[in-house]
Design a protein around this motif. Structure first.
Motif, PDB file in Angstrom:
ATOM      1  N   TYR A  19     111.647  44.482  -1.313  1.00  0.00           N
ATOM      2  CA  TYR A  19     110.795  45.168  -2.280  1.00  0.00           C
ATOM      3  C   TYR A  19     110.999  44.487  -3.634  1.00  0.00           C
ATOM      4  O   TYR A  19     112.097  44.433  -4.168  1.00  0.00           O
ATOM      5  N   GLY A  20     109.934  43.941  -4.151  1.00  0.00           N
ATOM      6  CA  GLY A  20     109.975  43.233  -5.427  1.00  0.00           C
ATOM      7  C   GLY A  20     108.567  42.833  -5.820  1.00  0.00           C
ATOM      8  O   GLY A  20     107.596  43.262  -5.198  1.00  0.00           O
ATOM      9  N   TRP A  21     108.461  41.988  -6.827  1.00  0.00           N
ATOM     10  CA  TRP A  21     107.121  41.628  -7.309  1.00  0.00           C
ATOM     11  C   TRP A  21     107.092  40.207  -7.842  1.00  0.00           C
ATOM     12  O   TRP A  21     108.123  39.599  -8.093  1.00  0.00           O
ATOM     13  N   THR A  32     114.147  45.230 -10.196  1.00  0.00           N
ATOM     14  CA  THR A  32     113.909  45.426 -11.620  1.00  0.00           C
ATOM     15  C   THR A  32     112.441  45.737 -11.867  1.00  0.00           C
ATOM     16  O   THR A  32     111.560  45.198 -11.198  1.00  0.00           O
ATOM     17  N   GLU A  33     112.216  46.629 -12.794  1.00  0.00           N
ATOM     18  CA  GLU A  33     110.848  46.928 -13.218  1.00  0.00           C
ATOM     19  C   GLU A  33     110.567  46.328 -14.590  1.00  0.00           C
ATOM     20  O   GLU A  33     109.474  46.453 -15.106  1.00  0.00           O
ATOM     21  N   LYS A  34     111.563  45.667 -15.166  1.00  0.00           N
ATOM     22  CA  LYS A  34     111.401  45.067 -16.484  1.00  0.00           C
ATOM     23  C   LYS A  34     110.278  44.027 -16.433  1.00  0.00           C
ATOM     24  O   LYS A  34     110.328  43.086 -15.643  1.00  0.00           O
ATOM     25  N   GLY A  35     109.258  44.223 -17.265  1.00  0.00           N
ATOM     26  CA  GLY A  35     108.129  43.313 -17.322  1.00  0.00           C
ATOM     27  C   GLY A  35     107.038  43.597 -16.307  1.00  0.00           C
ATOM     28  O   GLY A  35     105.963  43.001 -16.364  1.00  0.00           O
ATOM     29  N   PHE A  40     102.981  41.800 -13.659  1.00  0.00           N
ATOM     30  CA  PHE A  40     102.710  41.871 -12.217  1.00  0.00           C
ATOM     31  C   PHE A  40     101.336  41.292 -11.883  1.00  0.00           C
ATOM     32  O   PHE A  40     100.367  41.520 -12.597  1.00  0.00           O
ATOM     33  N   VAL A  41     101.274  40.565 -10.763  1.00  0.00           N
ATOM     34  CA  VAL A  41      99.992  40.172 -10.172  1.00  0.00           C
ATOM     35  C   VAL A  41     100.049  40.452  -8.670  1.00  0.00           C
ATOM     36  O   VAL A  41     101.088  40.293  -8.030  1.00  0.00           O
TER      37      VAL A  41
END
Length: 174
Positions: A19-21, A32-35, A40-41
């Protein structure tokens, strides 16, 4: 894409995805959700397989591609809870087989699996109930929880455009 013959093959393949982006420069982030909101794309299915990371949004698009390849009848859903301070969302895929409905869940770790239901209504009602009981959303007002059935979005769009796309889908009342 790897040879996938059934939904269990897909679930096993997704086990290699964390799970990530990914951001617009193809940098990946895990834990991390920072940024996230700004950078995100939405990845293409093949990007998820290459990067080995993906949010529920990304993973559902990979699921969509595989379900289509397998010839399954399916839909994708965007669940969103609007709160004055925060926005909680989740996407998931549902497929139909042998007159039953299946919630295919990989990204939401505590609910990972293929869950069988006799009706789409029962499935959506259960997912909504599980979402409501999420530890982050205790005592929520269900009037602010919406479910949208949405079609395939464009890839490499940002978060706001993804939300807008999903919210332009069919509002499902449960």
């Amino acid at each position: 894409m790897e040879q996938i013959n059934n939904v269990m093959d897909l679930m096993n393949l997704l086990d290699s995805v964390e799970y990530g982006w990914m951001d617009m420069d193809k940098n990946t982030y895990v834990n991390t959700e920072k940024g996230f909101k700004k950078k995100f794309v939405l990845q293409k299915p093949e990007d998820v397989l290459t990067s080995k990371v993906g949010t529920c949004y990304d993973q559902v698009e990979l699921e969509r591609a595989v379900f289509k390849e397998l010839g399954l009848k399916f839909n994708t859903y965007f669940m969103v809870y609007y709160d004055a301070k925060k926005l909680f969302t989740h996407t998931f895929a549902v497929y139909e087989e042998n007159e039953k409905f299946y919630w295919f869940e990989h990204a939401w770790e505590e609910n990972k699996g293929i869950h069988e239901y006799l009706s789409l209504y029962d499935l959506l009602k259960d997912v909504k109930s599980i979402f409501e009981k999420n530890k982050k959303l205790k005592n929520i007002d269900l009037d602010y929880l919406c479910i949208y059935k949405y079609k395939k979005p464009k890839f490499h769009i940002g978060l706001k455009d993804f939300y807008k796309h999903c919210e332009n889908g069919e509002n499902v009342l449960i």
